[in-house]
Design an enzyme around this catalytic site. Structure first.
Site, PDB file in Angstrom:
ATOM      1  N   CYS A 441     -14.351  55.695 -21.619  1.00 51.79           N
ATOM      2  CA  CYS A 441     -13.278  56.441 -21.862  1.00 51.79           C
ATOM      3  C   CYS A 441     -13.732  57.918 -21.849  1.00 51.79           C
ATOM      4  O   CYS A 441     -14.573  58.440 -21.337  1.00 51.79           O
ATOM      5  CB  CYS A 441     -12.656  56.194 -23.009  1.00 51.79           C
ATOM      6  SG  CYS A 441     -13.352  56.570 -24.596  1.00 51.79           S
ATOM      7  N   HIS A 597     -38.902  44.637 -46.507  1.00 50.42           N
ATOM      8  CA  HIS A 597     -37.760  43.554 -46.854  1.00 50.42           C
ATOM      9  C   HIS A 597     -37.916  43.643 -48.385  1.00 50.42           C
ATOM     10  O   HIS A 597     -38.704  43.187 -49.114  1.00 50.42           O
ATOM     11  CB  HIS A 597     -38.028  42.264 -46.280  1.00 50.42           C
ATOM     12  CG  HIS A 597     -36.387  41.477 -46.537  1.00 50.42           C
ATOM     13  ND1 HIS A 597     -36.138  41.158 -47.629  1.00 50.42           N
ATOM     14  CD2 HIS A 597     -35.545  41.240 -45.800  1.00 50.42           C
ATOM     15  CE1 HIS A 597     -34.885  40.668 -47.467  1.00 50.42           C
ATOM     16  NE2 HIS A 597     -34.456  40.482 -46.349  1.00 50.42           N
TER      17      HIS A 597
END
Length: 675
Positions: A441, A597
């Site tokens: 776009c 983590h």
């Protein structure tokens, strides 16, 4: 395909017919400038221009049908557009008041008013969607030899003409009901008057990140719900005479955007520039100036909006609120101007002599006030909450928010440079094999992929993209600015010419060839990791999660943290920080991937207890702060705070040796080595 993804496809396809509006605006605007009193009746050239522009506006429904059928087709073929045109003609003819009266035996004057409004953008969208789906499914069908001429793409317009008979029959019963709902919805907003205009503008901005603002715009700007604000405004005197436009009212869903796009967002750009680190100001100034220029003159605001939309969402919410206020003020004060493309200077100038442009010059005064308001609000908020807007993240003069300013020469639009840039964007989304469709776009590459997890945010940003949006597993948008269509076309050309290998080579070069890593002399470490956080060492086998303890994720060690700041364990690029901020991945220059983590099952905390201090795509040094932890909350709510530190691609290396200290470690002590 989920509903959001499908609406995205419709939204980007709408850009094809919407792109015709600037032509209508220019024709009508110049016509009004030539004949400011007679509006074409006193000047033949003005009449020619105004009539030409009006011809586009009066056929927006047909343009929507053709544009969406083309835009949603799998290979952007003209046969799909032809199917959309034929389908729209059939529906409009069969659902016209005269046809309804003849088919149903109803007197013409008793035919519901809805059928007199059947030529509208809503029906155009409906026909376009059906036509595209029909094309995508049947454009490859082979008929028997005797009918082979009508095989493939030629078959689709024929099938669509029959399908539209069925659609028309259904619309005979459904359209009056739908029309009633649409009118009621539009009236519910119009009945709110200026407040309704402000509410619309607020949601218009909020929907931009997912690209659904086009769907909302079609209700208020076109004849989906009877409002038809843009065509009625551009038609000017003709709309007034037809009773479809009211001076001071028509254009209220457009006018308040001018102060925002021409003045407000440039004020925000100035604030972002002033808040950048001194060593980054030259780079930030160039980017902000280009965005501000585009916003002021053309009304294209996405390059500016996407520069802070995701790195500082609070600023974007404030921007949406201020936009709603601006549109409300303009509507309440009856300060009106309109546009055919967007609310920039060019459209304001062209609309200024339209008879529906009431006190339009006051929007400039309002804009100057909003320039100051945006500057003060943005600068205060950035400083108060230490928001990581462009140029504030790192002190390296060559990097900011993951950009490598030397990577892409934005000043050049040559075919060779566009093709090279397109090659690299193909690489950044996982290579040609991961791409299923390419669209664009005004400022975004809208890509469908097999796996959005393969998209490399850092590479895309180093190429000059201001943002990467993963809508879902198959939909990705890359914000590249006004050159989006050029890049998308170049990407399609490369794929058609089988430049897959070139793209894959670039992708591999970004992660460094493993041969270089494996060629290290025996016994020489290729990587030394420092402890990302102070705490007690835990063997990976003792982590209370099978994926880590069985080393399915990779090799490494774990730490039970005692400090609240998580640091970078290596030099490299932060390629991923999970949305919940409980884990991140850094890729070293050698290609080694390290995952940190924090805790076990902490993803279920939805980000509570974690505060991100850095953004994806940024290059970091050992010891740079990545996360801040609320240890009290995490100790009370997490299943376990034992935190694995993993090399996820350890199988790519030969001769692994891991060493670490036996007891308590502090940040920046050697955790393990890979050789």
């Amino acid at each position: 395909m989920n509903i959001l993804s499908y609406l995205q496809r419709i939204g980007r396809a709408l850009m094809v017919p919407v792109a015709t509006l600037p032509a209508a605006a220019i024709l009508v605007g110049i016509g009004y400038w030539i004949d400011p009193t007679g509006w074409g009746s006193d000047n033949a050239l003005a009449a020619l221009l105004i009539t030409s522009g009006t011809a586009i506006l009066e056929n927006m429904g047909m343009l929507f049908a053709v544009g969406i059928a083309y835009g949603m087709s799998k290979d952007k073929d003209g046969a799909a557009a032809l199917a959309g045109l034929i389908g729209f003609i059939v529906v409009i003819k069969l659902c016209s008041p005269a046809a309804i009266a003849m088919i149903t035996g109803t007197p013409l004057e008793e035919v519901p008013m809805a059928f007199s409004k059947i030529n509208n953008q809503f029906v155009g969208i409906l026909v376009g969607v059906f036509s595209a789906e029909l094309y995508n499914r049947y454009s490859s069908v082979e008929l028997p030899q005797a009918l082979s001429f009508f095989s493939g793409r030629r078959l689709v317009p024929i099938l669509n003409s029959f399908l539209m008979i069925v659609v028309s029959f259904i619309l005979m019963f459904v359209w009056p009901v739908v029309y009633g709902w649409l009118v009621a919805f539009g009236e519910s907003i119009t009945n709110l008057g200026s407040v309704g205009a402000g509410v619309y503008a607020f949601f218009n901005r909020l929907l931009i990140p997912i690209g659904l603002h086009h769907a909302l715009n079609s209700v208020f700007w076109f004849d989906v719900a009877g409002i038809n604000d843009i065509p009625n405004f551009l038609a000017g005197q003709k709309s007034i005479e037809a009773g479809t436009a009211i001076p001071g009212i028509t254009g209220r869903y457009q006018a308040g955007f001018f102060p925002i796009m021409m003045f407000g967002l440039p004020g925000a750009a100035l604030a972002i520039y002033h808040c950048a680190r001194p060593e980054n100001k030259a780079m930030v100034g160039g980017i902000m100036m280009a965005g501000a220029f585009a916003a002021f003159f053309t009304g294209v605001t996405e390059p500016l909006e996407f520069s802070f939309m995701f790195v500082a969402p609070v600023l974007y919410v404030l921007h949406a609120i201020l936009t709603g206020i601006s549109v409300y003020i303009a509507a309440a004060m009856h300060w009106i101007a309109g546009f055919g493309f967007s609310a920039g200077f060019v459209d304001m100038l062209l609309s200024s002599r339209n008879p529906l442009a009431v006190h339009w010059y006051m929007l400039i005064l309002q804009g100057l006030i909003f320039f100051c308001l945006y500057y003060v609000v943005f600068r205060f908020t950035i400083k108060k909450f230490n928001l990581m807007t462009l140029g504030r993240e790192i002190s390296n003069t060559d990097q900011a928010d993951g950009y490598d300013v030397n990577m892409v020469k934005k000043g050049s639009n040559s075919a060779n440079n566009i093709q090279e840039e397109a090659r690299q964007y193909i690489a950044s989304v996982g290579g040609a094999n991961n791409l299923t469709s390419i669209d664009a776009c005004i400022s975004r590459l809208r890509l469908s992929v097999k796996d959005s997890g393969l998209v490399n945010n850092s590479l895309a940003k180093r190429l000059g993209a201001s943002g990467v949006i993963r809508l879902n597993k198959q939909s990705v948008q890359i914000i590249v600015g006004p050159r989006a269509e050029l890049i998308a076309n170049a990407m399609r050309d490369l794929l058609e010419k089988d430049f897959v290998a070139a793209a894959l080579e670039i992708q591999q070069s970004e992660s460094q060839p493993l041969e270089k890593v494996n060629s290290q002399q025996e016994g020489e470490p290729i990587l030394t990791l420092m402890a990302p956080i102070s705490g007690e060492l835990v063997n990976l086998e003792d982590v209370p999660d099978e994926a880590f303890s069985r080393k399915i994720v990779g090799e490494g060690i774990a730490i039970k943290p005692t400090s609240n700041t998580v640091f970078a364990p290596i030099d490299g690029t932060v390629v991923k920080i999970f949305d919940t901020n409980h884990a991140f991945c850094i890729v070293a220059d050698s290609g080694v991937e390290v995952i940190v983590h924090i805790g076990i099952d902490t993803v279920s905390l939805n980000g509570k207890g974690f505060n991100r201090l850095i953004q994806e795509g940024v290059k970091v040094k050992i010891g740079d702060a990545i996360l801040k932890l609320d240890l009290d909350y995490l100790n009370s709510n997490a299943k376990s705070l034992i935190s694995p530190v993993i090399i996820s691609n350890i199988d790519d290396y030969e001769g692994i040796r891991i060493t670490f200290k036996d007891h308590v470690i502090a940040k920046k002590e050697i955790l393990f080595q890979v050789i």
